[in-house]
Design a protein around this motif. Structure first.
Motif: not given
Length: 162
Positions: A83-98
Motif C-alpha cells: 500500500l505504501v508503494t501504491q501511494g495509499l498508505l504512509h508510515r511514520q516513525v513512532d516518537p514513543a518507540d523509534r
C-alpha cells in the motif's frame, strides 16, 4: 441458496451451515458488484480491510493492525509495503518507540475508500429497500444477534469484545 439436508442433521448445525454459507456468498456478491465499473486498479480485500482500519484509527501501529485483522505481523507488513508503494498508505516513525511505525492513509486512499463505502452503502440501501417491510424489520432485529456472533468469534480468538 440452501440445499436439502439429511433427515439426521441437527437444526442448529443446519442454521450454522446456512448462516456461514450466506455470509460468504453475500460478501462475494458485494465485492463483484462493487468492482463493476471501477476504473482505478482493484484492491484486494485485505488491502481494503487494512485501509479501512487505518482510516478509522489513524496512527495505528502495524502490530495493532495485525491483532485487529487477526493476521500475522509479517502478513500485515507485506500489505503495508504494498500500500505504501501504491501511494495509499504512509508510515511514520513512532516518537514513543523509534522501532515501531504508525500508519496513516493518504488522501488518495481516503478518497478511494470513501467512494467504495458510498457505493457499498448505496448497494445495500437499494437491496434492503426492495425487501418486504417484514424482512427489513427482521434484518434490523437480527443486528444485535449478528454483533453477538462477531463478539463470540473475537472472544474465541482471545480478543476483547467490541
Amino acid at each position: 441458496m440452501t440445499t436439502p439436508r439429511a433427515a439426521s442433521a441437527r437444526p442448529d448445525m443446519e442454521l450454522a451451515d446456512d448462516f456461514s454459507a450466506l455470509l460468504v456468498g453475500i460478501q462475494r456478491l458485494v465485492r463483484r458488484k462493487l468492482r463493476q465499473g471501477q476504473t482505478e486498479p482493484r484492491l484486494r480485500g485485505a488491502h481494503v480491510e487494512l485501509l479501512r482500519l487505518v482510516m478509522d484509527s489513524p496512527g495505528l501501529r502495524v502490530s495493532d493492525a495485525a491483532k485487529e485483522l487477526c493476521l500475522a505481523g509479517n502478513s500485515v507488513s507485506t500489505l503495508v509495503n504494498q500500500l505504501v508503494t501504491q501511494g495509499l498508505l504512509h508510515r511514520q516513525v513512532d516518537p514513543a518507540d523509534r522501532r515501531a511505525a504508525r500508519l496513516f492513509a493518504t488522501d488518495e486512499a481516503v478518497e478511494r475508500i470513501g467512494a467504495w463505502r458510498a457505493r457499498r452503502a448505496a448497494l445495500f440501501e437499494a437491496v434492503v429497500a426492495d425487501l418486504p417491510a417484514a424482512d427489513q424489520a427482521a434484518l434490523a432485529a437480527a443486528l444485535p444477534a449478528l454483533r453477538g456472533v462477531a463478539n463470540g468469534l473475537r472472544a474465541q480468538l482471545g480478543e476483547d469484545e467490541r
